[in-house]
Design an enzyme around this catalytic site. Sequence first.
Site, PDB file in Angstrom:
ATOM      1  N   ALA A  37      64.228  -6.036 -28.413  1.00 41.87           N
ATOM      2  CA  ALA A  37      65.515  -5.880 -27.727  1.00 41.87           C
ATOM      3  C   ALA A  37      65.412  -6.351 -26.288  1.00 41.87           C
ATOM      4  O   ALA A  37      66.326  -6.983 -25.753  1.00 41.87           O
ATOM      5  CB  ALA A  37      65.973  -4.421 -27.789  1.00 41.87           C
ATOM      6  N   ARG A  68      75.501  -7.238 -25.837  1.00 44.19           N
ATOM      7  CA  ARG A  68      75.248  -6.819 -24.447  1.00 44.19           C
ATOM      8  C   ARG A  68      76.326  -7.301 -23.485  1.00 44.19           C
ATOM      9  O   ARG A  68      76.247  -7.102 -22.300  1.00 44.19           O
ATOM     10  CB  ARG A  68      73.851  -7.254 -23.986  1.00 44.19           C
ATOM     11  N   CYS A 104      63.556  -1.341 -28.278  1.00 45.29           N
ATOM     12  CA  CYS A 104      62.230  -1.891 -28.592  1.00 45.29           C
ATOM     13  C   CYS A 104      61.931  -3.149 -27.784  1.00 45.29           C
ATOM     14  O   CYS A 104      62.771  -3.676 -27.064  1.00 45.29           O
ATOM     15  CB  CYS A 104      62.135  -2.176 -30.081  1.00 45.29           C
ATOM     16  N   HIS A 159      60.564  -7.570 -21.859  1.00 45.60           N
ATOM     17  CA  HIS A 159      60.892  -8.324 -20.640  1.00 45.60           C
ATOM     18  C   HIS A 159      59.667  -9.110 -20.188  1.00 45.60           C
ATOM     19  O   HIS A 159      59.755 -10.290 -19.848  1.00 45.60           O
ATOM     20  CB  HIS A 159      61.316  -7.384 -19.506  1.00 45.60           C
TER      21      HIS A 159
END
Lengths: 464, 460
Positions: A24, A55, A21, A154
């Site tokens: 994230a 991550r 999503c 992003h």
Amino acid sequence: MPQEVQSNVRTIPGIISQRGCTYAGCKGVVLGPTRDILNLVHGPVGCSYYAWLTRRNQTKPESETDVNFMMYCLTSDMQDENIVLGGEKKLSQAIREAYEIFKPHAIGLFATCPVGLIGDDIHAVARKMEAELGINIFGFSCEGYRGVSQSAGHHIANNKVFTDVVGLNDTPDEGKFRINMLGEYNIGGDAFEIEALLEEMGITLTASFSGNSSVYGMEKAHTVDLNLVMCHRSINYIAEMMEKKYGIPWIKVNFIGAEATAKSLIKIAEYFEDAELISKTKAICERELKKVKVALEEVKPITNGKLAMMFVGGSRAHHYQELFNEMGMDTVAAGYEFGHRDDYEGRQVLPDIKVDADSRNIEELVVEKDPRLYDQSKQDFKKKKEAEGYLFEHYEGMMPDMKKNSLVIDDLSHYEAEVLIEQLKPAVFCAGIKEKYVIQKMGIPMKQLHSYDYEALMLHLAEL
Amino acid sequence: MLLRHTTDKIIDRSALTINPAKTCQPIGAMYAALGVHGCLPHSHGSQGCCSYHRSMLTRHFKEPVMAATSSFTEGASVFGGQANMLQAVTTIFSTYEPDIIAAHTTCLSETIGDDLTQMAKKARDEGKIPAGRHMIGTATPSYVGSHITGYANQLTSFVNYFAETTGEKSKKLNILAGWCEPSDMREIKRLAKLMGVEINLLPDTSDVLDTPMTGKYRMYPKGGTTIPEMVSMGDAKKTIGLGHWCTRGAAVALENKCKVSFVIEDLPFGLKATDRFIQALSKYGIAKIPTEITDERGRLVDMITDMHQYLHGKRVALWGDPDEIIPIAEFLVDIDMKPVYIVSGTPGKHFMERMENIMTVKCPEAKYKNGERADLFLLHQWIKQQGVDLLIGNTHGKFIARDENTPLVRVGFPIIDRVGHSYFPLVGYTGAIRLVEKMLDAILDKTDATCPEEKLELVM
């Protein structure tokens, strides 16, 4: 007219997709790896919990006592009364408590799905608490439902970091050749390797967005000569905006693969037109490539001619092809999880990309030249170099590197993966953690390209 | 120091959670649903929820974890997720062919008021659910309770939907398993079999999340509670719920719907909790306890006696889920260890009552807390005030372990940096033997590695 690659569009509900999503993408990818921004997630406990060190970004503070918040997972842990009555009060109090405990230089607030729905204004809270505590506090409206994948997150992260962090400190680092690294997240320590090479060359790395990164570097990121873009998908926005506002040119690099790394390092050196830097860089590359050659000779008899498939990210499914090529492997099928058309077809298609409803709700910042800090000389220099054939903001995407009859599939679904494997029987399949054990159960060696599972590949799996 | 900003100075927090000892409801629903044969969990929310839950479960089990999502976008969030859910039903039955879709909500779909039960009915009415297939909806708002609550709610949904009464009682017992490993569920089945007691076990993740490598991937592995088993739960003569938090809801639902009375016991971690479980099996299954089981018990007691000197008085910090850490705390106290610090993010008053009972006499100095802000940060601050000899909990404790140079025994969820949990049980007497072995290894390895040279002994 080349074919359009349909991408950055919705996944059909019910499809078992690799995608995550917006939150994230914003928290996990772009902001997560910065060790000295205190990240506080406003929402129920899960969102912060799942992004807690998962991550595998590594970070190395400069000293034993330097700030490092990476191991801390902060959440306002919203309860039902916060959903009903609003959670701004709890968020404000959580910020106060976080400040009292950690005394951070900056705090990032992250909105999760219910926050946007109930109308909590994290930006108002950020402003209020910034005034109260006297530190930099900024909020990301990265509710999970905002885009079709992580990619929206992003973009949201890029925007906020650009408006609220970059440009706060005008004092440049010392050094003759100053750069920023964009879109290298130091997964498994990749950035450590790259940093060591840059340092040996004599390049000053001011900021990284964001791997092994510090907010202090980001604040003076606008003082550099050149931006390097590694993961085009997640970070090109900031490169674009820094060029518009400050006149800093950017180039695309790739440090996955030895040849690719050498090419990128030499390109950086050539930008600065410094004979000593260029010769030093070439010597470093030659030295390193020699070592790689030895390793290659060892693996090539095993890897040569083998088929590979890779389905990850917005850049890695392309970057890794260079490494596999060097080992003599053929990428017969590839695709991105959250790429856009420009990541497939190249940046020349950017003007033709239609903005659909899912992208329209992400703010497109209007960026203008900074009257004080815009550096025209950098742009003049860029023009001169362009005339000599040096390529700026140049990215042709994945398609030109895909061989005839190979397959490119965007947002690969679980079912498609199964069919591909059955029909083409690759020697190695690369994707993420959710795919890993499915593929392995089928007897196919599998490697993750984001959260690495490091060396050794069990190519003789089928013989056991 | 990795957790270098953690000090012994505890401030009173009323809003901020740091390093939680819990996560949110939907992942629990997903795990429970994986323990039903032919069932595909479905996350009704943004894609990220499904992706995060699958990733975390995958890392823990190192096995495929499949689940679908309604892939909410902004439009669905504004206009409601019904269209997405109905489309998902069609997609799933045509592409993945499960017997059951177990859909659960998320904070997103709960906040906008989506009702999965109504959507399941609509899907059924519109013919989107093929004959003999099922869709079940479960409300799992992430802002209530924890992953444990979600697990419990999913179990309740299963029994509410499937259990039926034929009017004739069977010889079987229902066992509702609290959150534990596939290995633990396998062990529960083994013990019942040794007792000669027939059971319906719900859920059952053995042969689902511990499958062998065969070169062929099966989306629905052979394990999992079957539909006929769930249906027949309504005719069982008794339900034994293992874990107050995880199983009480389903046990009550079975009693209300099918008049199957129930008893709640602890998950059988450690000596006494296993005793109670075996006694319950014996009592309600009307079965004798076989020598095999009493021998296992005897071996556990023997081992504890042999190694008591290395365990007694050892200070332990323990965290995790209440149904698991309550019996473990009881066991630690029983073998004269000192579980001095205990946290669980899962709320529920019952926790404090149980801990008080366990600690009052044998470990009165213990500090324990559950619910909001009962987190690993607090636990670590307590450790900073006075250290411990051993940590017992999930992988998140490894940073404390390294900073404090204190060994960690990995127990609970998630364990994402070691393996073994899915293969070797911790429940039952043999499971307790394994727990003692792990604790001894951890404590004695540290002693051997750090004691003065003249103190290193060959014999221990």
